[in-house]
Every structure is written in C-alpha cells, then in structure tokens.
Design a protein around this motif. Structure first.
Motif, short mmCIF file in Angstrom:
data_model
loop_
_atom_site.label_atom_id
_atom_site.label_comp_id
_atom_site.label_asym_id
_atom_site.label_seq_id
_atom_site.Cartn_x
_atom_site.Cartn_y
_atom_site.Cartn_z
N ILE A 10 -4.92 2.65 -4.97
CA ILE A 10 -3.78 2.23 -4.14
C ILE A 10 -3.59 0.72 -4.24
O ILE A 10 -2.46 0.23 -4.37
CB ILE A 10 -4.00 2.66 -2.67
CG1 ILE A 10 -3.92 4.18 -2.54
CG2 ILE A 10 -2.96 2.00 -1.76
CD1 ILE A 10 -4.33 4.70 -1.17
N VAL A 20 4.00 0.29 -1.35
CA VAL A 20 3.74 1.72 -1.49
C VAL A 20 4.29 2.45 -0.27
O VAL A 20 4.45 1.86 0.80
CB VAL A 20 2.23 2.03 -1.63
CG1 VAL A 20 1.68 1.51 -2.95
CG2 VAL A 20 1.45 1.46 -0.45
N LEU A 25 2.16 8.48 -1.69
CA LEU A 25 0.72 8.46 -1.96
C LEU A 25 0.07 9.77 -1.53
O LEU A 25 -0.86 10.26 -2.18
CB LEU A 25 0.07 7.29 -1.23
CG LEU A 25 0.45 5.89 -1.72
CD1 LEU A 25 -0.20 4.83 -0.85
CD2 LEU A 25 0.03 5.69 -3.18
N ILE A 36 -3.97 8.79 4.15
CA ILE A 36 -3.42 7.60 3.48
C ILE A 36 -3.27 6.46 4.48
O ILE A 36 -3.56 5.30 4.16
CB ILE A 36 -2.07 7.92 2.82
CG1 ILE A 36 -2.23 8.96 1.71
CG2 ILE A 36 -1.41 6.66 2.29
CD1 ILE A 36 -3.12 8.51 0.56
#
Length: 253
Positions: A10, A20, A25, A36
């Motif tokens: 990440i 992001v 994700l 996440i």
C-alpha cells in the motif's frame, strides 16, 4: 499475504500514485474495508500517510523518510537507467564512496564487473551486495544503524570517513533546488553525505527527474564546478543554464 506485506505494498502504491481508496484496496487484496482502514491508521501513526475521506494520501512532509524497501520500488526503471550510466563513469582501480540511497544499491549491482575497485559505504545493503566480489574491496563506515534506511550514521561513521581520500563520491538526495541546492530529509544522513563529499575529488549526483525543484528538510550542500549530475530526463532550460553557470556536467539516459 501477511499484514506487513500488505502495508508495504500500500505504501509503495501511495509513493507512486500519491493517493489510495479504501474500496479499491479492499478489492485488490480481498480483505474487508475495515482491515484496510486499520492498515491506513497504522501507516498514519507511523507518519507515512494522511487519512482522507474514503482513503489516504502520501505524507509529503519534507522530513519523512520512507523505508528502503519502498524506495527501491519507486521509479525503479528510471533508477536502473541512472545506475547503468553511473557505473560507466566508474573505472577499474577507482576508490569511491557510495551513500545509503536506493539508487546507490542499484549502482552497486552494476559495479561487480570492475577490477581493483575500492568502495567505502555507510549502506548495509551495499555492503551485502558487494560482499564476496574478488575485484572489489569493501570498507564499512561503521556507526549507528538507522533501521528505516539500513544506513550507518553518527560520529563514528563520520570519523571513519575523515580518514579517507577517494576519487569519486556517488550520492543521491531527496530534492534539488536552484535556491536551496541539494537537500535531504534527515540531519544524520546529511552529515554523512557532506563528509563523503569532502573526501572526494569529484561528486556524481544520481537523481531521477522527480527530484528537481523539490526542497526537502535539510540543505546538505551546493553544486561545485566539476560535479556530474546523472538523471533520466533532460532538465528544463533554467536548470541547464544553472548547471552551465556552475560548471556542472549533465549526463542523461
């Protein structure tokens, strides 16, 4: 995939794309969005990211040092090109110093064919990379280990460097600016690079194009006549004029 591996991936994505989204994700790693979010919370506590609504952005504070494993993956293709060009500037029989940057590690991988080369470095990764090569004498600075950069810093490292005089020093940095010169994110790393610079007849600065016009936390040094800048893209006109005035050679891949 282990949580630490996912966190590192990440962070690598953030380094490349700057932001992001939790939903994306979650799908990519096939875990819940809550998982996440916990990953991002940990990265925020470590100072690497800033959480936003629905995701996170990279923390671009000038004194943040990303882990070496993450920096190795950033602009990797460009760094490989630069590393090959730098290795062409190193000759059999040279004495050189290499800093602890991810670019220096890639350069080290391109030096193994040289003969009678002496390399002095504060990089643990470079020491390991060059270990066992018969044509290369490797000297460690010693010092205090910085885990995030796998570098040796501090007074002991600086004292070791003062004992040597070398042909070339190969450095990288966090940013270069016409007003502020060559800048770094950490004071201890800056001291080591400055000491290395003073020990060498010539400096080769290996930087990808993203480093131009970026100012980091600490001013490390200025350019001098005879320096060489190796980069992946031709700098714009203002930089070319600046380098010409300074007597700095530019080598572009």
């Amino acid at each position: 995939m282990l949580a630490i591996e996912r966190k590192n991936e990440i962070l690598a994505i953030l380094q490349k794309e700057q932001r992001v989204l939790v939903s994306e994700l979650s799908q990519k790693y096939e875990v819940t969005e809550e998982t996440i979010r916990r990953d991002l919370e940990k990265l925020e506590k470590e100072g690497f990211v800033k959480k936003t609504y629905g995701g996170a952005v990279l923390n671009t504070n000038t004194n943040i040092d990303l882990p070496l494993r993450i920096r190795e993956k950033t602009n990797k293709k460009e760094k490989q090109i630069i590393a090959k060009m730098v290795s062409n500037l190193i000759d059999d029989g040279d004495t050189i110093m290499l800093d602890s940057s991810s670019t220096s590690l890639m350069i080290a991988r391109n030096l193994k064919q040289l003969k009678n080369l002496t390399v002095i470095t504060n990089s643990v990764e470079v020491l390991l990379e060059l270990a066992g090569n018969k044509g290369i004498t490797v000297i460690s600075t010693g010092g205090t280990l910085r885990d995030s950069t796998m570098s040796l810093v501090g007074r002991n490292a600086e004292r070791t460097l003062q004992n040597f005089n070398v042909d070339k020093v190969v450095l990288s940095c966090k940013g270069v600016s016409i007003d502020k010169g060559i800048t770094e994110s950490n004071e201890a790393e800056t001291e080591i690079k400055s000491r290395m610079r003073e020990c060498a007849k010539m400096m080769i600065l290996a930087i990808d194009s993203s480093k131009f016009d970026f100012i980091s936390f600490v001013t490390a040094m200025d350019f001098r006549k005879g320096d060489i800048v190796v980069t992946d893209v031709m700098p714009d006109e203002k930089w070319l004029k600046y380098f010409e005035e300074k007597g700095v050679q530019v080598v572009v891949g």
